[in-house]
Design a protein around this motif. Structure first.
Motif, PDB file in Angstrom:
ATOM      1  N   ASP A   8       9.299  16.443  -4.987  1.00 14.55           N
ATOM      2  CA  ASP A   8      10.122  15.146  -6.732  1.00 14.55           C
ATOM      3  C   ASP A   8       8.549  15.005  -7.387  1.00 14.55           C
ATOM      4  O   ASP A   8       9.254  14.310  -8.867  1.00 14.55           O
ATOM      5  N   LYS A   9       7.733  14.485  -6.722  1.00 16.34           N
ATOM      6  CA  LYS A   9       7.083  13.936  -7.663  1.00 16.34           C
ATOM      7  C   LYS A   9       5.660  13.952  -6.917  1.00 16.34           C
ATOM      8  O   LYS A   9       5.363  14.076  -6.106  1.00 16.34           O
ATOM      9  N   PRO A  10       3.873  13.900  -8.227  1.00 16.50           N
ATOM     10  CA  PRO A  10       2.686  14.182  -8.299  1.00 16.50           C
ATOM     11  C   PRO A  10       2.663  13.485  -6.626  1.00 16.50           C
ATOM     12  O   PRO A  10       3.092  11.883  -6.500  1.00 16.50           O
ATOM     13  N   ILE A  11       2.417  14.367  -5.741  1.00 14.08           N
ATOM     14  CA  ILE A  11       1.174  13.289  -4.911  1.00 14.08           C
ATOM     15  C   ILE A  11       0.241  11.911  -4.506  1.00 14.08           C
ATOM     16  O   ILE A  11       0.321  11.003  -4.442  1.00 14.08           O
ATOM     17  N   PHE A  12      -0.577  12.198  -6.004  1.00 13.55           N
ATOM     18  CA  PHE A  12      -1.341  10.417  -6.614  1.00 13.55           C
ATOM     19  C   PHE A  12       0.006   9.799  -6.749  1.00 13.55           C
ATOM     20  O   PHE A  12      -0.859   9.033  -6.550  1.00 13.55           O
ATOM     21  N   VAL A  13       0.481  10.113  -7.366  1.00  8.99           N
ATOM     22  CA  VAL A  13       1.978   9.005  -7.606  1.00  8.99           C
ATOM     23  C   VAL A  13       2.383   8.496  -5.966  1.00  8.99           C
ATOM     24  O   VAL A  13       2.632   7.596  -6.190  1.00  8.99           O
ATOM     25  N   GLN A  14       2.564   8.974  -5.557  1.00 10.99           N
ATOM     26  CA  GLN A  14       3.127   8.805  -4.134  1.00 10.99           C
ATOM     27  C   GLN A  14       2.136   7.821  -3.244  1.00 10.99           C
ATOM     28  O   GLN A  14       2.035   7.291  -2.897  1.00 10.99           O
ATOM     29  N   ILE A  15       1.087   8.326  -3.372  1.00 11.53           N
ATOM     30  CA  ILE A  15       0.511   7.657  -2.892  1.00 11.53           C
ATOM     31  C   ILE A  15      -0.126   6.028  -3.336  1.00 11.53           C
ATOM     32  O   ILE A  15      -0.532   5.225  -2.801  1.00 11.53           O
ATOM     33  N   ARG A  16       0.103   6.488  -5.021  1.00 12.06           N
ATOM     34  CA  ARG A  16      -0.254   4.530  -5.152  1.00 12.06           C
ATOM     35  C   ARG A  16       1.052   3.717  -4.886  1.00 12.06           C
ATOM     36  O   ARG A  16       0.513   2.809  -4.120  1.00 12.06           O
ATOM     37  N   GLU A  17       2.351   5.063  -5.180  1.00 13.01           N
ATOM     38  CA  GLU A  17       3.523   4.107  -4.511  1.00 13.01           C
ATOM     39  C   GLU A  17       2.807   4.032  -3.042  1.00 13.01           C
ATOM     40  O   GLU A  17       4.014   2.636  -2.701  1.00 13.01           O
ATOM     41  N   ILE A  18       2.374   4.485  -2.670  1.00 13.47           N
ATOM     42  CA  ILE A  18       2.332   3.915  -1.113  1.00 13.47           C
ATOM     43  C   ILE A  18       1.395   2.103  -0.373  1.00 13.47           C
ATOM     44  O   ILE A  18       1.758   1.598  -0.165  1.00 13.47           O
ATOM     45  N   ILE A  19       0.583   2.148  -1.215  1.00 14.22           N
ATOM     46  CA  ILE A  19      -0.318   1.111  -1.752  1.00 14.22           C
ATOM     47  C   ILE A  19       0.628   0.126  -2.553  1.00 14.22           C
ATOM     48  O   ILE A  19       0.172  -1.506  -1.996  1.00 14.22           O
ATOM     49  N   GLU A  20       0.963   0.214  -3.359  1.00 14.61           N
ATOM     50  CA  GLU A  20       1.886  -0.676  -3.777  1.00 14.61           C
ATOM     51  C   GLU A  20       2.894  -1.024  -3.034  1.00 14.61           C
ATOM     52  O   GLU A  20       3.010  -2.922  -2.966  1.00 14.61           O
ATOM     53  N   ASP A  21       3.424  -0.728  -2.327  1.00 17.80           N
ATOM     54  CA  ASP A  21       4.380  -0.953  -1.324  1.00 17.80           C
ATOM     55  C   ASP A  21       3.905  -2.154  -0.461  1.00 17.80           C
ATOM     56  O   ASP A  21       4.619  -2.586   0.199  1.00 17.80           O
ATOM     57  N   GLN A  22       2.715  -1.604  -0.314  1.00 19.66           N
ATOM     58  CA  GLN A  22       1.894  -2.342   0.814  1.00 19.66           C
ATOM     59  C   GLN A  22       1.676  -4.163   0.119  1.00 19.66           C
ATOM     60  O   GLN A  22       1.827  -4.731   1.296  1.00 19.66           O
ATOM     61  N   ILE A  23       1.206  -3.653  -0.649  1.00 17.66           N
ATOM     62  CA  ILE A  23       1.132  -5.101  -1.586  1.00 17.66           C
ATOM     63  C   ILE A  23       2.526  -5.550  -1.244  1.00 17.66           C
ATOM     64  O   ILE A  23       2.393  -7.053  -1.102  1.00 17.66           O
ATOM     65  N   LEU A  24       3.132  -5.344  -1.887  1.00 18.50           N
ATOM     66  CA  LEU A  24       5.024  -6.026  -2.309  1.00 18.50           C
ATOM     67  C   LEU A  24       5.518  -6.381  -1.231  1.00 18.50           C
ATOM     68  O   LEU A  24       5.740  -7.615  -0.655  1.00 18.50           O
ATOM     69  N   ASP A  25       5.194  -5.911   0.595  1.00 20.68           N
ATOM     70  CA  ASP A  25       5.192  -6.310   1.285  1.00 20.68           C
ATOM     71  C   ASP A  25       4.288  -7.093   1.965  1.00 20.68           C
ATOM     72  O   ASP A  25       4.767  -7.327   3.850  1.00 20.68           O
ATOM     73  N   ASN A  26       3.278  -7.582   1.069  1.00 27.49           N
ATOM     74  CA  ASN A  26       2.811  -8.435   2.154  1.00 27.49           C
ATOM     75  C   ASN A  26       1.860  -7.785   3.436  1.00 27.49           C
ATOM     76  O   ASN A  26       1.125  -8.380   3.958  1.00 27.49           O
ATOM     77  N   GLN A  27       1.598  -6.705   3.300  1.00 29.24           N
ATOM     78  CA  GLN A  27       0.930  -6.052   4.152  1.00 29.24           C
ATOM     79  C   GLN A  27      -0.727  -5.990   3.560  1.00 29.24           C
ATOM     80  O   GLN A  27      -1.847  -5.805   4.546  1.00 29.24           O
TER      81      GLN A  27
END
Length: 124
Positions: A8-27
């Motif tokens: 439902d969304k472009p892969i580049f957006v999902q890649i960006r969100e994966i990195i964002e989630d790692q920052i938000l989760d303190n990884q």
């Protein structure tokens, strides 16, 4: 295309969100090195330009910064920026529609809060 991604969304957006989630989760913490474009390409088996587009958006937003010849790193204040951005998106994507629907159904503010509270308790 990797099955790890949603359709439902472009892969580049999902890649960006994966990195964002790692920052938000303190990884990934401030000044930590982020995964390289090549690492992401190899791990997710996607096109280099797709990964680069997602990573470059994070650079443009001031979430990541580049050290030439070294890699990408998490910028200071990145987590706070992401929290603020995600809160604004949450309001636009969920809260506004919920309030509009509650209004149509004549659900009071108190009833709405109780519904949220009950739902939260069931999911804990």
């Amino acid at each position: 295309m990797s099955s790890a991604f949603e359709n439902d969304k472009p892969i580049f957006v999902q890649i960006r969100e994966i990195i964002e989630d790692q920052i938000l989760d303190n990884q990934l913490l401030e000044n930590d090195q982020a995964p390289s474009t090549n690492q992401l390409v190899n791990f997710y088996k996607v096109n280099h330009l797709t990964v680069a587009k997602g990573v470059n958006q994070l650079v443009e937003e001031g979430i990541l910064y580049k050290k030439r010849g070294v890699g990408m790193f998490v910028n200071e204040g990145a987590k706070e920026k992401l929290v603020q951005k995600r809160k604004e998106t949450f309001v636009d994507d969920y809260i506004k529609g919920m309030i509009a629907e509650a209004h149509k159904l004549r659900i009071t503010e108190e009833e709405l809060f109780n519904l949220i509270r009950k739902t939260k308790e069931r999911n804990e």
